[in-house]
Design a protein around this motif. Structure first.
Motif, PDB file in Angstrom:
ATOM      1  N   PHE A  90      55.004 158.310  27.576  1.00 15.24           N
ATOM      2  CA  PHE A  90      54.664 157.416  26.243  1.00 15.24           C
ATOM      3  C   PHE A  90      53.967 156.145  26.823  1.00 15.24           C
ATOM      4  CE2 PHE A  90      54.946 153.579  23.502  1.00 15.24           C
ATOM      5  CZ  PHE A  90      54.547 154.228  22.454  1.00 15.24           C
ATOM      6  N   LEU A  91      54.678 155.378  27.568  1.00 17.39           N
ATOM      7  CA  LEU A  91      54.264 154.102  28.152  1.00 17.39           C
ATOM      8  C   LEU A  91      52.880 154.047  28.841  1.00 17.39           C
ATOM      9  CD1 LEU A  91      57.782 152.594  29.183  1.00 17.39           C
ATOM     10  CD2 LEU A  91      56.205 151.743  27.181  1.00 17.39           C
ATOM     11  N   SER A  92      53.001 155.556  29.802  1.00 18.25           N
ATOM     12  CA  SER A  92      51.629 155.561  30.439  1.00 18.25           C
ATOM     13  C   SER A  92      50.457 155.657  29.756  1.00 18.25           C
ATOM     14  CB  SER A  92      51.854 156.871  31.157  1.00 18.25           C
ATOM     15  OG  SER A  92      50.773 157.214  32.050  1.00 18.25           O
ATOM     16  N   GLY A  93      50.654 156.483  28.571  1.00 11.16           N
ATOM     17  CA  GLY A  93      49.550 156.496  27.646  1.00 11.16           C
ATOM     18  C   GLY A  93      49.376 155.165  26.842  1.00 11.16           C
ATOM     19  N   TYR A  94      50.067 154.297  26.679  1.00 10.81           N
ATOM     20  CA  TYR A  94      50.263 153.036  25.937  1.00 10.81           C
ATOM     21  C   TYR A  94      49.756 152.235  26.717  1.00 10.81           C
ATOM     22  CZ  TYR A  94      51.679 148.930  23.669  1.00 10.81           C
ATOM     23  OH  TYR A  94      51.614 147.622  22.936  1.00 10.81           O
ATOM     24  N   TYR A  95      49.856 151.980  27.838  1.00 12.89           N
ATOM     25  CA  TYR A  95      49.313 151.055  28.599  1.00 12.89           C
ATOM     26  C   TYR A  95      47.769 151.580  29.186  1.00 12.89           C
ATOM     27  CZ  TYR A  95      53.593 148.463  28.965  1.00 12.89           C
ATOM     28  OH  TYR A  95      54.922 147.729  28.824  1.00 12.89           O
ATOM     29  N   LEU A  96      47.768 152.517  29.233  1.00 20.91           N
ATOM     30  CA  LEU A  96      46.140 152.981  29.469  1.00 20.91           C
ATOM     31  C   LEU A  96      45.359 152.889  28.417  1.00 20.91           C
ATOM     32  CD1 LEU A  96      44.544 154.197  31.169  1.00 20.91           C
ATOM     33  CD2 LEU A  96      45.195 156.874  30.642  1.00 20.91           C
ATOM     34  N   GLY A  97      45.938 153.117  27.314  1.00 16.86           N
ATOM     35  CA  GLY A  97      45.108 152.771  26.055  1.00 16.86           C
ATOM     36  C   GLY A  97      44.750 151.139  25.904  1.00 16.86           C
ATOM     37  N   MET A  98      45.852 150.371  26.092  1.00 10.02           N
ATOM     38  CA  MET A  98      45.863 149.144  26.139  1.00 10.02           C
ATOM     39  C   MET A  98      44.520 148.524  27.182  1.00 10.02           C
ATOM     40  SD  MET A  98      47.494 148.021  23.455  1.00 10.02           S
ATOM     41  CE  MET A  98      47.559 146.269  23.671  1.00 10.02           C
ATOM     42  N   SER A  99      44.438 148.983  28.144  1.00  9.16           N
ATOM     43  CA  SER A  99      43.687 148.523  29.266  1.00  9.16           C
ATOM     44  C   SER A  99      42.108 148.768  28.953  1.00  9.16           C
ATOM     45  CB  SER A  99      43.936 149.469  30.481  1.00  9.16           C
ATOM     46  OG  SER A  99      43.735 150.506  30.705  1.00  9.16           O
ATOM     47  N   LEU A 100      41.740 149.625  28.002  1.00 11.74           N
ATOM     48  CA  LEU A 100      40.308 149.873  27.642  1.00 11.74           C
ATOM     49  C   LEU A 100      39.723 149.073  26.891  1.00 11.74           C
ATOM     50  CD1 LEU A 100      40.520 153.760  28.319  1.00 11.74           C
ATOM     51  CD2 LEU A 100      39.769 152.113  29.933  1.00 11.74           C
TER      52      LEU A 100
END
Length: 305
Positions: free
Chosen positions: A295-305
């Protein structure tokens, strides 16, 4: 901005939620018949069985925000295991109800298998082509390596260092329909140094009215028997736990192979961008691992874009 996400597991859905909220044009693509990946629940003879991830813990405020949201919708329930001090959480009606809820407001395409990447587009097995500004890939890294080879995309030396350090262990799961519930204390037990590492009673867990059990083989046993006849493997596994699941109680059973069940060695950061490309990698092989890590992998990836 048009974003394609490959994989509708926890990482892909988490990233999609963030990016959709940002107003981006997001499409999630998955080769499976449904969302969730290893957050999976199977229906067998009107019964339910969680045969992938069994439970998860919550340590971060970002993940807690999702859990609180799902608890308010009665999607998630607490599960208190005798062998664990802290509370664990499960899908109240099956683990796959969690990703289904997460995906309910997203644009998700299932039964679409990605076969190649070409510049700023991807092609699926059905012949469809999807353009993207950014591509997020959340499937296991061995599958990413195969995809890049087919697509004739070369990894840089840094890319290789990141990807090659990630390792997964397999798991063979057996799902048994029972005449009556087991007597496994609190509904789940972890076993050490045995062919079977985990036994769960899904009736006690609260996801099914018809008793079922899930048993997971250890990583070592799964690796050794992964390509063997599944009927023989299942019989061997069930025999090894007959003190918990007596043979006379078994109505029927099914098996499932998880080739990439658990990322035992991971890249320390929650995601990685392929050098000089608008392609990002995430999933439970990045960061802290397991359900929360995905979940955190996807969350931080989304936040970075």
């Amino acid at each position: 901005m048009k974003i394609i996400i490959i994989g509708a597991g926890m990482a892909g859905l988490s990233a999609a939620r963030v990016l959709t909220q940002k107003g981006y044009d997001v499409t999630v693509i998955d080769k499976g018949r449904g969302v969730g990946g290893r957050m999976s629940t199977r229906a067998i003879e009107n019964a339910k069985v969680d045969h992938g991830a069994q439970y998860f813990s919550v340590k971060t405020p970002e993940f807690q925000a999702l859990i609180s949201e799902l608890q308010s919708d009665n999607i998630i329930a607490e599960w208190h295991l005798v062998q664990r001090d802290n509370v664990r959480y499960v899908g109240a009606k099956g683990m796959n109800t969690i990703p289904k809820k997460m995906a309910s407001t997203l644009n998700v395409l299932i039964n679409e298998k990605l076969i190649s990447i070409n510049n700023n587009s991807i092609k699926t097995e059905s012949g469809n082509i999807y353009d993207f500004d950014n591509l997020l890939i959340t499937i296991p890294t061995p599958q990413i390596i195969d995809l890049f080879q087919i697509s004739k995309i070369e990894f840089s030396e840094n890319d290789k260092k990141v990807i090659e350090q990630i390792e997964y262990q397999p798991c063979i799961a057996v799902m048994a329909v029972l005449k009556q519930p087991t007597e496994v204390v609190s509904g789940g037990i972890i076993l050490d140094n045995q062919p079977v590492a985990w036994v769960a009673d899904n009736f006690q867990k609260g996801i099914t009215e018809i008793p079922t059990a899930t048993i997971h083989a250890s990583a070592a046993y799964s690796a050794k028997r992964f390509d063997d006849d599944l009927q023989d493997v299942a019989n061997d596994m069930l025999l090894s736990v007959n003190q918990y699941i007596v043979p006379e109680n078994i109505v029927s059973f099914q098996t499932h192979r998880w080739k990439f069940s658990n990322a035992t060695k991971r890249f320390e950061k929650p995601f990685y961008q392929i050098e000089n490309k608008n392609i990002y990698l995430g999933g439970d092989g990045f960061g802290i691992g397991n359900v929360e890590g995905a979940f955190l992998s996807g969350y931080y990836l989304g936040m970075s874009l």
